[in-house]
Motif scaffolding. Structure first.
Motif, mmCIF file in Angstrom:
data_model
loop_
_atom_site.group_PDB
_atom_site.id
_atom_site.type_symbol
_atom_site.label_atom_id
_atom_site.label_comp_id
_atom_site.label_asym_id
_atom_site.label_seq_id
_atom_site.Cartn_x
_atom_site.Cartn_y
_atom_site.Cartn_z
ATOM 1 N N TYR A 184 -50.653 83.570 -26.806
ATOM 2 C CA TYR A 184 -50.211 84.500 -26.146
ATOM 3 C C TYR A 184 -50.832 85.110 -25.074
ATOM 4 N N LEU A 193 -51.088 82.666 -22.160
ATOM 5 C CA LEU A 193 -49.934 82.968 -21.242
ATOM 6 C C LEU A 193 -49.901 84.160 -20.447
ATOM 7 N N LYS A 194 -50.482 85.410 -20.975
ATOM 8 C CA LYS A 194 -50.460 86.395 -20.278
ATOM 9 C C LYS A 194 -51.613 86.228 -19.018
ATOM 10 N N GLU A 251 -50.040 84.059 -16.224
ATOM 11 C CA GLU A 251 -48.947 84.686 -15.663
ATOM 12 C C GLU A 251 -49.696 85.627 -14.449
ATOM 13 N N GLU A 277 -43.344 77.234 -19.874
ATOM 14 C CA GLU A 277 -42.401 77.489 -20.972
ATOM 15 C C GLU A 277 -43.022 77.815 -22.220
ATOM 16 N N GLU A 278 -43.014 78.937 -22.802
ATOM 17 C CA GLU A 278 -43.542 79.750 -23.748
ATOM 18 C C GLU A 278 -43.836 78.844 -24.926
ATOM 19 N N HIS A 329 -46.174 84.642 -31.558
ATOM 20 C CA HIS A 329 -46.182 84.774 -30.250
ATOM 21 C C HIS A 329 -44.735 85.360 -29.964
ATOM 22 N N ASP A 383 -45.672 89.203 -30.706
ATOM 23 C CA ASP A 383 -46.384 89.739 -29.821
ATOM 24 C C ASP A 383 -45.795 90.123 -28.323
ATOM 25 N N ARG A 384 -44.762 89.177 -28.061
ATOM 26 C CA ARG A 384 -44.004 89.029 -26.933
ATOM 27 C C ARG A 384 -43.056 90.278 -26.939
ATOM 28 N N GLN A 436 -36.580 82.967 -24.411
ATOM 29 C CA GLN A 436 -37.398 82.601 -23.473
ATOM 30 C C GLN A 436 -38.605 81.502 -24.026
ATOM 31 N N MET A 437 -38.652 81.274 -25.200
ATOM 32 C CA MET A 437 -39.544 80.332 -25.632
ATOM 33 C C MET A 437 -39.218 78.797 -25.571
ATOM 34 N N GLY A 438 -37.693 78.754 -25.250
ATOM 35 C CA GLY A 438 -37.251 77.451 -24.772
ATOM 36 C C GLY A 438 -36.567 76.753 -26.327
ATOM 37 N N LYS A 443 -36.405 71.095 -27.289
ATOM 38 C CA LYS A 443 -37.376 70.872 -26.555
ATOM 39 C C LYS A 443 -39.040 71.178 -26.883
#
Lengths: 173, 428
Positions: free
Chosen positions: A54, A57-58, A61, A71-72, B51, B54-55, B76-78, B82
């Motif tokens: 995480y 990713l932050k 970005e 994509e996360e 994750h 956290d998000r 948002q994770m997809g 996928k």
């Protein structure tokens, strides 16, 4: 990346599924390799403690100003694959009551990243006459292996390219 | 206050449920080869879960995230497909089979070709005297062509499926771990080596005494060990195996960690592939012109039935290999395999006694033995030959009965103990 792009007019090119899929397909192909380089480049900044998904990713970005988006959910398969390939190692730690996997570049991973960044830089440079941008590589500090494009520090004492084994001492001089 | 608490708990439960439903969906769609690795799956799901929280916590600005925020993050994770699909993305595509699986695919094709040619050749030998030379050879090649075409289709389909699932040759090691080393090697792949025409020079080489000609590619290949030992300088100008150079600095020896992994303990994949190929061959061969020498003999159908049963068992074994450690499905398939195995027993017995009031196979066998005793320089009497046949049949039946029993015991053991554990070495 395109998932965040809106279509403002129904007759716009990406207004049709065909071309939207085409553009999405192109972006995803292009980003696949680039994501690997960028992810490794961020992990390289944390050689001691590592970085967890995480946080990575932050940082991605922020650094790319939301232009390069992974994509996360797909970041983790990428990290796992690189770990299995010996590019990364990981350590589990608990933070804020949750288990987290911290990723660190392995010795081989560092060498591979040098090659990837070198190759990518030379690729951009080679493409530049066809494009409307100019590339200036930091050739006062680095050399790029003529055989494999590995990025090598000029002040390194290495006589051979670590990736392909080319004898570079004469070329450096 | 208590109502508020209840509301909070309900909301918390719903959030947990949403996250769990998402993770369950990801787990369900993970590739088959990964389903065997419970520790890895736990890691993957833990990472995704952390994750999400956290998000969502960030969206809630450090507070407790709401149900909507959790759902937004999950979106948002997809899609689970996928995410799971990313784990299948292994190996370099080469046609529809990955480059990594291609050597194994080729090896199995070669073995199938050799086996089929041998079968057809044996069939041709039996036909000598009954047909003209021309039709003998025509039937021989036709038999090879048809049977190989079918084997090619079957084997290719299997390998395309395995490639789509992201299988790599190393994944087969868990199926082959109990096999003899010679068979295990068949599934192992050697590291890929590239060869290049080189004009190598080393540090000790000093001044270049040989200028490369235009036909030589100048790719100096280095082996630092040679340098350190100051071996006599030499010019190497030949085909050299190009490998990643070793770093002069000695890297620390990897720490050996012994892990215990749960293992099915059976080579279901190779059993599946062998059974399917062998079964198909037996189903088809008796009806090829090559076997016309058997006339209208019921033994043709006996061979075809034998092949059909092998084919069914092969399919079940192949499915077992794909299913991996899904306990209930694995047990179901094991139980299912008992039925075709049981079908072998009356089939073999039908060679020496009437079964289900049908005596055609036994009569045919007796005729064959009679022909052998009277027309060939057979070393046994008619009665002794029948006795030997009976012993062989009873032996096969006994083996089948034991195999069925052991399958049932294995199902029960799986229920009681889970998958058997094997020790593996992991280097870090």
């Amino acid at each position: 990346m395109l998932k965040k792009v809106k279509t403002f007019h129904p007759e716009a090119l990406i207004g049709t599924d065909h071309f939207r899929n085409y553009v999405e397909g192109f972006e995803s192909e292009l980003l696949r390799g680039i994501s690997t380089v960028v992810v490794l480049q961020i992990i390289k900044r944390y050689p001691r403690d590592g970085i967890y998904g995480y946080q990575l990713l932050k940082e991605l970005e922020e650094e790319t100003k939301n232009v390069l988006i992974i994509e996360e959910g797909t970041l983790y398969p990428l990290l796992r694959k690189m770990e299995k390939d010996g590019v990364l190692s990981s350590e589990k730690k608990e933070l804020s009551g949750r288990p987290r996997k911290y990723y660190i570049l392995t010795e081989e991973g560092i060498k591979l990243l040098n090659h990837m960044t070198g190759f990518f830089a030379k690729l951009l440079e080679a493409m530049s006459p066809l494009m409307d941008y100019q590339i200036k590589l930091p050739e006062d500090r680095f050399m790029y292996c003529p055989n494999c494009a590995n990025k090598i520090k000029l002040d390194d004492f290495a006589k051979f390219c670590e990736v392909c084994g080319l004898y570079i001492e004469e070329i450096k001089a | 206050m208590s109502i508020e608490n209840n509301n909070y708990d309900n909301s918390s439960d719903r959030r947990q449920e949403s996250v769990k439903a998402f993770l369950d969906e990801v787990e369900r769609k993970l590739p088959f080869w990964l389903k065997d690795e419970k520790d890895d799956i736990k890691d993957i799901l833990d990472e995704l879960e952390t994750h999400i929280w956290d998000r969502a916590t960030e969206l809630a600005e450090g507070g407790e995230p709401s149900q909507e925020q959790i759902e937004f993050v999950i979106e948002q994770m997809g899609s689970p497909s996928k995410i799971a699909g990313e784990y299948k993305r292994r190996g370099k595509p080469k046609f529809y089979i990955t480059e990594e699986l291609f050597p194994l695919y080729q090896r199995i094709l070669v073995i199938a070709a050799v086996a089929l040619t041998s079968f057809n050749f044996i069939g041709m030998l039996f036909s000598i005297g009954n047909k003209s030379v021309a039709s003998l050879f025509a039937d021989f090649f036709q038999g090879i062509f048809i049977s190989f075409a079918i084997a090619l289709i079957l084997i290719t389909i299997q390998f395309v499926l395995l490639s789509r699932e992201g299988y790599l040759p190393e994944d087969f090691s868990r199926f082959t771990s109990r096999l003899p080393i010679t068979i295990r090697r068949f599934f192992e792949t050697r590291p890929k080596e590239t060869t290049t025409e080189v004009n190598a020079k080393s540090e000790a080489y000093g001044t270049i005494s040989h200028e490369p000609t235009s036909t030589e590619t100048e790719v100096p290949i280095t082996t630092p060990i040679v340098i350190e030992k100051s071996v006599k300088p030499q010019i190497v100008k030949e085909t050299i195996i190009v490998k990643e150079p070793r770093v002069a600095k000695e890297s620390p020896r990897p720490e050996r960690v012994v892990k215990y992994r749960r293992d099915l303990g059976r080579n279901y994949l190779s059993e599946g592939i062998t059974g399917m190929v062998f079964g198909t061959v037996l189903v088809i061969l008796p009806f090829l012109p090559l076997f016309d020498f058997m006339g209208t003999s019921p033994l043709r159908y006996w061979i075809a039935i034998l092949g059909g049963i092998s084919l069914v068992i092969g399919v079940i074994r192949f499915l077992q290999a794909l299913v991996g450690r899904l306990l209930r499905l694995q047990q179901g398939l094991m139980f299912l395999s008992v039925f075709p195995k049981a079908a072998y027993i009356p089939l073999w017995l039908s060679l020496i006694r009437p079964v289900f009031e049908y005596d055609g196979f036994r009569q045919e066998v007796l005729k064959l033995i009679n022909w052998l005793v009277n027309n060939v320089d057979w070393w046994m009497t008619y009665e002794n030959t029948i006795l030997v046949l009976q012993i062989i049949v009873y032996f096969i039946v006994a083996i089948n009965a034991i195999s069925i029993l052991s399958e049932l015991i294995r199902i029960a053991k799986l229920e009681a103990e889970g998958f058997p554990i094997r020790e593996v070495e992991v280097y870090r």
